[in-house]
Design a protein around this motif. Structure first.
Motif, PDB file in Angstrom:
ATOM      1  N   MET A 148       0.859  -1.184   0.000  1.00  8.38           N
ATOM      2  CA  MET A 148       0.000   0.000   0.000  1.00  8.38           C
ATOM      3  C   MET A 148       0.897   1.236   0.000  1.00  8.38           C
ATOM      4  SD  MET A 148      -2.571  -1.355   3.002  1.00  8.38           S
ATOM      5  CE  MET A 148      -3.917  -0.213   2.697  1.00  8.38           C
ATOM      6  N   THR A 149       0.633   2.149  -0.931  1.00  9.96           N
ATOM      7  CA  THR A 149       1.487   3.334  -1.037  1.00  9.96           C
ATOM      8  C   THR A 149       0.633   4.605  -1.066  1.00  9.96           C
ATOM      9  OG1 THR A 149       1.507   3.358  -3.456  1.00  9.96           O
ATOM     10  CG2 THR A 149       3.183   2.015  -2.355  1.00  9.96           C
ATOM     11  N   THR A 150       1.206   5.675  -0.542  1.00 10.88           N
ATOM     12  CA  THR A 150       0.534   6.970  -0.566  1.00 10.88           C
ATOM     13  C   THR A 150       1.560   8.085  -0.363  1.00 10.88           C
ATOM     14  OG1 THR A 150      -1.132   8.380   0.493  1.00 10.88           O
ATOM     15  CG2 THR A 150       0.036   6.840   1.916  1.00 10.88           C
ATOM     16  N   GLU A 151       1.257   9.257  -0.884  1.00  9.77           N
ATOM     17  CA  GLU A 151       2.100  10.425  -0.653  1.00  9.77           C
ATOM     18  C   GLU A 151       1.679  11.181   0.608  1.00  9.77           C
ATOM     19  OE1 GLU A 151       1.968  12.833  -4.126  1.00  9.77           O
ATOM     20  OE2 GLU A 151       3.261  11.503  -5.312  1.00  9.77           O
ATOM     21  N   SER A 152       0.554  10.788   1.179  1.00  9.14           N
ATOM     22  CA  SER A 152       0.000  11.497   2.338  1.00  9.14           C
ATOM     23  C   SER A 152       0.402  10.828   3.644  1.00  9.14           C
ATOM     24  CB  SER A 152      -1.531  11.539   2.233  1.00  9.14           C
ATOM     25  OG  SER A 152      -2.099  11.945   3.449  1.00  9.14           O
ATOM     26  N   PRO A 153       1.134  11.512   4.510  1.00  8.41           N
ATOM     27  CA  PRO A 153       1.464  10.933   5.811  1.00  8.41           C
ATOM     28  C   PRO A 153       0.228  10.696   6.667  1.00  8.41           C
ATOM     29  CG  PRO A 153       2.172  13.239   5.697  1.00  8.41           C
ATOM     30  CD  PRO A 153       1.759  12.845   4.330  1.00  8.41           C
ATOM     31  N   ALA A 154      -0.804  11.550   6.504  1.00  6.61           N
ATOM     32  CA  ALA A 154      -2.049  11.376   7.262  1.00  6.61           C
ATOM     33  C   ALA A 154      -2.739  10.075   6.862  1.00  6.61           C
ATOM     34  CB  ALA A 154      -2.978  12.563   7.037  1.00  6.61           C
ATOM     35  N   LEU A 155      -2.756   9.783   5.567  1.00  3.49           N
ATOM     36  CA  LEU A 155      -3.368   8.541   5.095  1.00  3.49           C
ATOM     37  C   LEU A 155      -2.548   7.337   5.523  1.00  3.49           C
ATOM     38  CD1 LEU A 155      -5.461   6.962   3.575  1.00  3.49           C
ATOM     39  CD2 LEU A 155      -4.317   7.556   1.418  1.00  3.49           C
ATOM     40  N   ALA A 156      -1.227   7.464   5.504  1.00  7.68           N
ATOM     41  CA  ALA A 156      -0.369   6.366   5.952  1.00  7.68           C
ATOM     42  C   ALA A 156      -0.673   6.018   7.412  1.00  7.68           C
ATOM     43  CB  ALA A 156       1.100   6.752   5.790  1.00  7.68           C
ATOM     44  N   ARG A 157      -0.845   7.027   8.256  1.00  6.11           N
ATOM     45  CA  ARG A 157      -1.165   6.787   9.667  1.00  6.11           C
ATOM     46  C   ARG A 157      -2.536   6.135   9.810  1.00  6.11           C
ATOM     47  NH1 ARG A 157       1.264  11.958  10.112  1.00  6.11           N
ATOM     48  NH2 ARG A 157      -0.795  12.981  10.138  1.00  6.11           N
ATOM     49  N   ARG A 158      -3.483   6.549   8.981  1.00  6.36           N
ATOM     50  CA  ARG A 158      -4.821   5.958   9.049  1.00  6.36           C
ATOM     51  C   ARG A 158      -4.775   4.487   8.625  1.00  6.36           C
ATOM     52  NH1 ARG A 158      -9.833   8.354   9.663  1.00  6.36           N
ATOM     53  NH2 ARG A 158     -11.630   7.165   8.912  1.00  6.36           N
ATOM     54  N   MET A 159      -3.996   4.168   7.599  1.00  2.55           N
ATOM     55  CA  MET A 159      -3.815   2.780   7.187  1.00  2.55           C
ATOM     56  C   MET A 159      -3.261   1.944   8.335  1.00  2.55           C
ATOM     57  SD  MET A 159      -2.022   3.159   3.466  1.00  2.55           S
ATOM     58  CE  MET A 159      -2.840   3.855   2.038  1.00  2.55           C
ATOM     59  N   GLU A 160      -2.238   2.468   9.009  1.00  2.00           N
ATOM     60  CA  GLU A 160      -1.628   1.745  10.123  1.00  2.00           C
ATOM     61  C   GLU A 160      -2.657   1.444  11.212  1.00  2.00           C
ATOM     62  OE1 GLU A 160       2.869   3.764   9.829  1.00  2.00           O
ATOM     63  OE2 GLU A 160       1.439   4.388  11.380  1.00  2.00           O
ATOM     64  N   ARG A 161      -3.460   2.457  11.556  1.00  2.00           N
ATOM     65  CA  ARG A 161      -4.457   2.281  12.617  1.00  2.00           C
ATOM     66  C   ARG A 161      -5.504   1.255  12.218  1.00  2.00           C
ATOM     67  NH1 ARG A 161      -7.043   7.808  13.965  1.00  2.00           N
ATOM     68  NH2 ARG A 161      -8.017   6.583  15.653  1.00  2.00           N
ATOM     69  N   LEU A 162      -5.960   1.314  10.975  1.00  2.00           N
ATOM     70  CA  LEU A 162      -6.994   0.384  10.526  1.00  2.00           C
ATOM     71  C   LEU A 162      -6.472  -1.051  10.451  1.00  2.00           C
ATOM     72  CD1 LEU A 162      -8.684   2.581   7.766  1.00  2.00           C
ATOM     73  CD2 LEU A 162      -9.770   1.745   9.857  1.00  2.00           C
ATOM     74  N   LEU A 163      -5.261  -1.223   9.961  1.00  2.00           N
ATOM     75  CA  LEU A 163      -4.669  -2.571   9.912  1.00  2.00           C
ATOM     76  C   LEU A 163      -4.557  -3.165  11.309  1.00  2.00           C
ATOM     77  CD1 LEU A 163      -1.877  -2.001   7.226  1.00  2.00           C
ATOM     78  CD2 LEU A 163      -3.837  -3.551   7.008  1.00  2.00           C
ATOM     79  N   ASP A 164      -4.195  -2.317  12.260  1.00  2.00           N
ATOM     80  CA  ASP A 164      -4.063  -2.777  13.646  1.00  2.00           C
ATOM     81  C   ASP A 164      -5.428  -3.102  14.242  1.00  2.00           C
ATOM     82  OD1 ASP A 164      -2.712  -3.293  16.127  1.00  2.00           O
ATOM     83  OD2 ASP A 164      -3.392  -1.330  16.823  1.00  2.00           O
ATOM     84  N   ARG A 165      -6.402  -2.195  14.055  1.00  2.00           N
ATOM     85  CA  ARG A 165      -7.726  -2.377  14.648  1.00  2.00           C
ATOM     86  C   ARG A 165      -8.455  -3.580  14.054  1.00  2.00           C
ATOM     87  NH1 ARG A 165     -10.491   2.214  16.653  1.00  2.00           N
ATOM     88  NH2 ARG A 165      -9.056   3.551  17.818  1.00  2.00           N
ATOM     89  N   VAL A 166      -8.390  -3.758  12.744  1.00  2.00           N
ATOM     90  CA  VAL A 166      -9.187  -4.780  12.067  1.00  2.00           C
ATOM     91  C   VAL A 166      -8.510  -6.149  12.072  1.00  2.00           C
ATOM     92  CG1 VAL A 166     -10.244  -5.442   9.862  1.00  2.00           C
ATOM     93  CG2 VAL A 166     -10.285  -3.044  10.597  1.00  2.00           C
ATOM     94  N   PHE A 167      -7.195  -6.172  11.788  1.00  4.55           N
ATOM     95  CA  PHE A 167      -6.504  -7.456  11.644  1.00  4.55           C
ATOM     96  C   PHE A 167      -5.492  -7.727  12.750  1.00  4.55           C
ATOM     97  CE2 PHE A 167      -7.360  -5.895   7.250  1.00  4.55           C
ATOM     98  CZ  PHE A 167      -8.311  -6.845   6.877  1.00  4.55           C
ATOM     99  N   GLY A 168      -5.239  -6.746  13.603  1.00  5.75           N
ATOM    100  CA  GLY A 168      -4.203  -6.911  14.617  1.00  5.75           C
ATOM    101  C   GLY A 168      -2.812  -6.928  14.017  1.00  5.75           C
ATOM    102  N   VAL A 169      -2.656  -6.277  12.865  1.00  7.67           N
ATOM    103  CA  VAL A 169      -1.369  -6.244  12.169  1.00  7.67           C
ATOM    104  C   VAL A 169      -0.662  -4.932  12.501  1.00  7.67           C
ATOM    105  CG1 VAL A 169      -0.226  -6.212   9.920  1.00  7.67           C
ATOM    106  CG2 VAL A 169      -2.212  -7.693  10.295  1.00  7.67           C
ATOM    107  N   ALA A 170       0.491  -5.037  13.139  1.00  7.66           N
ATOM    108  CA  ALA A 170       1.255  -3.844  13.534  1.00  7.66           C
ATOM    109  C   ALA A 170       2.215  -3.444  12.420  1.00  7.66           C
ATOM    110  CB  ALA A 170       2.003  -4.104  14.833  1.00  7.66           C
ATOM    111  N   ALA A 171       1.652  -3.026  11.272  1.00  6.40           N
ATOM    112  CA  ALA A 171       2.473  -2.637  10.131  1.00  6.40           C
ATOM    113  C   ALA A 171       2.826  -1.157  10.241  1.00  6.40           C
ATOM    114  CB  ALA A 171       1.731  -2.905   8.836  1.00  6.40           C
TER     115      ALA A 171
END
Length: 302
Positions: free
Chosen positions: A44-67
């Motif tokens: 998953m790629t993005t130029e937005s640091p805000a979107l990158a942080r949101r991806m991290e939070r969602l991966l953790d919340r939904v799958f328990g993946v600490a990416a």
């Protein structure tokens, strides 16, 4: 200067994550629109640091993946290759752990209206853009796979939206051009301030257009009044030089004097100057009679 589209996406990145089902729908959308989404790897790629942080939070919340997103050039990248993690994620999203050319939309992920809104927010964050209020209304979402494009359009149609689709060299484009539809979609996805900016610009534009039309109409009427007055005065003055005031009946002489003395006055303004005031139709009738007498004399003299 940050674009309106980026401002809208930043607003969406600040939107609450919502319930568990909505979180799953949003990260699911992001995965479908990821650079790579397969049983071998997710990228998953993005130029937005805000979107990158949101991806991290969602991966953790939904799958328990600490990416964690890593900066690569100008883009933030989340790369998942661990087989066990990939298998868990695929199973949770309703897919077999197999290789596919493209993964079809699993409608079970978007059963509720709130989940559909979250899903649309996810795909817009990954592949969407929206024109600013100062430009022609346009919102678009890129889609690299034709089958997924059709399924997203079908989802939007089921929820009262009427998107259009056009083919591009690198895939397909889902788009909206109706201002009200764009406002509604932005609000539904969680960007009410962006929607309000477009709405305010539309109201301002409509008001400005109405004022311009009114000014143009008034200017046109003024020019017509001025032209009519100029023609009347020119004819009267030539007739007066040729035959004097006596060529006009006595009951029209006051009107002749009033017209010549007030060249810039409109018909209504001129009618109000009489004592007592007369009606516009009455004054108009007098002026027509005066013009007939003036033109008849000038034709006779000519």
């Amino acid at each position: 200067m940050i674009s309106f589209s980026k401002k809208a996406k930043n607003e969406l990145c600040r939107a609450p994550l919502g319930r568990g089902c909505c979180q799953q729908a949003e990260i699911y959308a992001m995965l479908l629109y990821a650079s790579v989404f397969s049983h071998r790897q997710i990228r998953m790629t993005t130029e937005s640091p805000a979107l990158a942080r949101r991806m991290e939070r969602l991966l953790d919340r939904v799958f328990g993946v600490a990416a964690k997103a890593a900066l690569s050039g100008s883009r933030w990248v989340i790369h998942i290759t661990e087989e066990r993690t990939l298998r868990t994620m695929m199973t949770q999203l309703g897919y077999d752990y197999k290789s596919y050319v493209t993964y079809h939309l699993n409608r079970n992920m978007v059963e509720n209206d709130c989940c559909t809104a979250a899903f649309l927010r996810g795909i817009f964050l990954m592949g969407g853009s929206v024109a600013g209020p100062d430009k022609k209304s346009h919102l678009e979402i890129k889609c690299s796979h034709q089958s997924l494009c059709r399924e997203v359009v079908s989802l939007m149609l089921d929820h009262g939206m009427e998107p259009k689709v056009t083919a591009r060299r690198n895939g397909n484009l889902i788009y909206l051009k109706n201002t009200a539809a764009i406002e509604e979609l932005l609000t539904r996805m969680g960007a009410p301030h962006a929607a309000l900016s477009i709405m305010e610009a539309k109201v301002e534009k409509n008001l400005r257009n109405r004022i311009n039309r009114q000014v143009n109409c008034e200017t046109s009427n003024l020019m017509k009044t001025t032209d009519a007055s100029a023609r009347q005065i020119a004819a009267i003055e030539q007739a007066l030089q040729a035959g004097g005031i006596e060529i006009y009946p006595e009951n029209l002489r006051e009107t002749v004097d009033m017209r010549v003395a007030n060249p810039a006055a409109s018909l209504a303004e001129l009618a109000a100057m009489f004592e007592p005031p007369i009606s516009k139709p009455g004054l108009n009738h007098r002026l027509r009679r005066i013009m007939q007498i003036s033109e008849a004399l000038l034709q006779k003299e000519g």
